[in-house]
Design a protein around this motif. Structure first.
Motif, PDB file in Angstrom:
ATOM      1  N   ARG A  60       0.802  -1.240   0.000  1.00 55.89           N
ATOM      2  CA  ARG A  60       0.000   0.000   0.000  1.00 55.89           C
ATOM      3  C   ARG A  60       0.828   1.280   0.000  1.00 55.89           C
ATOM      4  N   MET A  61       1.727   1.385  -0.950  1.00 60.08           N
ATOM      5  CA  MET A  61       2.596   2.567  -1.027  1.00 60.08           C
ATOM      6  C   MET A  61       1.838   3.795  -1.535  1.00 60.08           C
ATOM      7  N   GLU A  62       2.286   4.954  -1.068  1.00 63.79           N
ATOM      8  CA  GLU A  62       1.825   6.252  -1.570  1.00 63.79           C
ATOM      9  C   GLU A  62       3.065   6.993  -2.036  1.00 63.79           C
ATOM     10  N   PHE A  63       2.883   7.937  -2.953  1.00 71.66           N
ATOM     11  CA  PHE A  63       4.031   8.576  -3.584  1.00 71.66           C
ATOM     12  C   PHE A  63       3.885  10.090  -3.605  1.00 71.66           C
ATOM     13  N   TYR A  64       5.046  10.738  -3.608  1.00 69.97           N
ATOM     14  CA  TYR A  64       5.141  12.195  -3.624  1.00 69.97           C
ATOM     15  C   TYR A  64       6.158  12.591  -4.676  1.00 69.97           C
ATOM     16  N   GLU A  65       5.980  13.792  -5.209  1.00 72.29           N
ATOM     17  CA  GLU A  65       6.952  14.341  -6.144  1.00 72.29           C
ATOM     18  C   GLU A  65       7.748  15.406  -5.418  1.00 72.29           C
ATOM     19  N   ASP A  66       9.065  15.276  -5.476  1.00 70.89           N
ATOM     20  CA  ASP A  66       9.974  16.223  -4.835  1.00 70.89           C
ATOM     21  C   ASP A  66      11.023  16.604  -5.873  1.00 70.89           C
ATOM     22  N   GLY A  67      10.728  17.638  -6.660  1.00 71.34           N
ATOM     23  CA  GLY A  67      11.632  18.023  -7.748  1.00 71.34           C
ATOM     24  C   GLY A  67      11.721  16.914  -8.782  1.00 71.34           C
ATOM     25  N   ASP A  68      12.927  16.450  -9.065  1.00 72.71           N
ATOM     26  CA  ASP A  68      13.129  15.385 -10.050  1.00 72.71           C
ATOM     27  C   ASP A  68      12.885  13.997  -9.468  1.00 72.71           C
ATOM     28  N   GLU A  69      12.677  13.920  -8.166  1.00 72.53           N
ATOM     29  CA  GLU A  69      12.545  12.619  -7.516  1.00 72.53           C
ATOM     30  C   GLU A  69      11.098  12.272  -7.179  1.00 72.53           C
ATOM     31  N   VAL A  76       9.171  10.128  -4.222  1.00 69.91           N
ATOM     32  CA  VAL A  76       9.466   9.753  -2.842  1.00 69.91           C
ATOM     33  C   VAL A  76       8.296   8.943  -2.281  1.00 69.91           C
ATOM     34  N   SER A  77       8.616   7.988  -1.435  1.00 70.78           N
ATOM     35  CA  SER A  77       7.589   7.260  -0.689  1.00 70.78           C
ATOM     36  C   SER A  77       8.092   7.067   0.737  1.00 70.78           C
ATOM     37  N   ILE A  78       7.207   7.245   1.685  1.00 69.72           N
ATOM     38  CA  ILE A  78       7.512   6.959   3.090  1.00 69.72           C
ATOM     39  C   ILE A  78       6.659   5.744   3.437  1.00 69.72           C
ATOM     40  N   TRP A  79       7.307   4.694   3.928  1.00 68.89           N
ATOM     41  CA  TRP A  79       6.613   3.420   4.130  1.00 68.89           C
ATOM     42  C   TRP A  79       6.939   2.865   5.502  1.00 68.89           C
ATOM     43  N   LYS A  80       5.930   2.300   6.155  1.00 78.37           N
ATOM     44  CA  LYS A  80       6.081   1.712   7.495  1.00 78.37           C
ATOM     45  C   LYS A  80       6.185   0.203   7.365  1.00 78.37           C
ATOM     46  N   PRO A  81       7.337  -0.390   7.774  1.00 75.23           N
ATOM     47  CA  PRO A  81       7.453  -1.854   7.730  1.00 75.23           C
ATOM     48  C   PRO A  81       6.479  -2.513   8.706  1.00 75.23           C
ATOM     49  N   ARG A  82       6.038  -3.710   8.335  1.00 74.47           N
ATOM     50  CA  ARG A  82       5.126  -4.462   9.188  1.00 74.47           C
ATOM     51  C   ARG A  82       5.712  -5.852   9.428  1.00 74.47           C
TER      52      ARG A  82
END
Length: 163
Positions: free
Chosen positions: A28-37, A39-45
């Motif tokens: 269940r990843m979500e994504f962000y745009e940060d300039g040319d990159e 990014v995803s912040i993910w919590k391990p389970r």
């Protein structure tokens, strides 16, 4: 940073292991745009462990492959498939870590091939895993007819993701 809008979110039958918010077994990843990159912040389970309290290498590969795909969606505005992935595991990742940060960007594009670099960091900011993915990208018409991809937009408002 701007949150990327998932173009398939409300599509019937959409159940991607990597990015569907409704797949209970998925990451269940979500994504962000940060300039040319991207990014995803993910919590391990804990259910994604290999060895005791250690994130399975296959799950790490899924996370890296998935973010590379989102580079194709957002930056090239088309869809594609992974044709090759080279992964280097540098440091183990605890399933008890508070969060992981993934970053990916386009390294090179040659006709219908895209080379994308992805990096996976633990919550201390240490590089744990990296990958170089080669994606075969589709012409926009094929992306729309075969993968139901029209476009990949971002939300208007700048945000700081909660970590």
């Amino acid at each position: 940073m701007k949150k990327i809008i998932n173009p398939w979110k409300d599509m019937e039958g959409y159940n991607c292991f990597g990015c569907s918010p409704d797949n209970e077994s998925g990451v269940r990843m979500e994504f962000y745009e940060d300039g040319d990159e991207i990014v995803s912040i993910w919590k391990p389970r804990p259910e994604f462990q290999g060895w005791l309290n250690t994130l399975h290498g296959g799950i790490q590969s899924v996370l890296l492959d998935e973010i590379c795909g989102w580079v194709v969606f957002r930056k090239l505005q088309t869809a594609g498939v992974t044709s090759k992935m080279e992964t280097r595991f540098r440091k183990s990742i605890s399933t008890n870590d508070t969060h992981l940060v993934l970053r990916a960007s386009m390294r090179e594009q040659k006709r219908n091939l895209a080379l994308i670099e992805a990096r996976l960091y633990n919550s201390a900011g240490e590089l744990c895993t990296e990958a170089l993915c080669t994606y075969f990208t589709f012409p926009k018409e094929k992306a729309e007819t075969e993968m139901y991809f029209k476009r990949c937009d971002v939300e208007a408002e700048e945000i700081l993701p909660l970590i």
